[in-house]
Design a protein around this motif. Structure first.
Motif, short mmCIF file in Angstrom:
data_model
loop_
_atom_site.label_atom_id
_atom_site.label_comp_id
_atom_site.label_asym_id
_atom_site.label_seq_id
_atom_site.Cartn_x
_atom_site.Cartn_y
_atom_site.Cartn_z
N SER A 156 40.77 -15.44 -2.88
CA SER A 156 42.04 -16.53 -2.82
C SER A 156 41.80 -17.14 -4.50
N GLY A 157 41.50 -16.01 -5.17
CA GLY A 157 42.09 -15.82 -6.57
C GLY A 157 40.77 -16.49 -7.50
N THR A 158 40.23 -16.70 -6.82
CA THR A 158 38.56 -17.97 -7.72
C THR A 158 37.34 -17.38 -7.64
N ALA A 159 36.71 -17.59 -8.52
CA ALA A 159 35.14 -17.52 -8.33
C ALA A 159 34.16 -18.53 -8.89
N VAL A 160 34.44 -19.64 -8.82
CA VAL A 160 33.66 -20.86 -8.63
C VAL A 160 33.19 -20.78 -7.57
N ASN A 161 31.46 -20.86 -8.13
CA ASN A 161 30.12 -20.81 -6.91
C ASN A 161 30.51 -22.28 -6.48
N ILE A 162 30.18 -22.17 -5.23
CA ILE A 162 30.78 -23.69 -4.30
C ILE A 162 29.43 -24.15 -3.34
N GLU A 222 23.69 -26.03 1.45
CA GLU A 222 23.40 -24.47 1.63
C GLU A 222 24.63 -24.14 0.07
N ASP A 223 23.55 -23.54 -0.76
CA ASP A 223 24.81 -22.80 -2.01
C ASP A 223 25.11 -21.66 -0.81
N LEU A 224 26.97 -21.58 -2.09
CA LEU A 224 27.23 -20.29 -1.16
C LEU A 224 26.64 -19.14 -1.50
N PRO A 225 27.56 -18.12 -0.68
CA PRO A 225 27.05 -16.80 -1.96
C PRO A 225 28.14 -16.14 -2.85
N PRO A 226 27.57 -15.86 -3.79
CA PRO A 226 29.36 -15.66 -5.08
C PRO A 226 30.42 -15.00 -4.99
N ASP A 227 31.01 -15.34 -5.23
CA ASP A 227 32.61 -14.78 -4.74
C ASP A 227 32.85 -15.13 -3.21
N THR A 228 32.51 -16.50 -2.66
CA THR A 228 32.66 -16.87 -1.34
C THR A 228 34.09 -16.98 -1.39
N PHE A 229 35.02 -17.22 -2.10
CA PHE A 229 36.87 -17.59 -2.27
C PHE A 229 37.89 -16.63 -3.05
N ALA A 230 37.17 -15.67 -3.48
CA ALA A 230 37.43 -14.63 -4.29
C ALA A 230 38.87 -13.46 -3.99
#
Length: 59
Positions: free
Chosen positions: A46-52, A36-44
């Motif tokens: 927390s200070g990261t924009a990595v795709n998850i 499952e591709d998680l939405p963009p900025d899921t961990f924004a």
């Protein structure tokens, strides 16, 4: 899967980049798992924009 007991489930998050999509995603799907591709900025927050991605595998 030798690292899981029969009926065991692995749930994990990982980076969702080209390498993961080329190597890990096919392995997960080949073994009947779900990717499952998680939405963009899921961990924004927390200070990261990595795709998850979230994946699960059941033994």
């Amino acid at each position: 899967m030798p690292f899981l007991k029969p009926g065991g489930k692995l749930v994990a998050i990982c980076a969702n980049g080209p390498r993961q999509n080329a190597q890990l995603r096919p392995l997960v799907e080949q073994r009947g798992g779900e990717w499952e591709d998680l939405p963009p900025d899921t961990f924004a927050d927390s200070g990261t924009a990595v795709n998850i991605a979230l994946f699960t595998l059941t033994a």
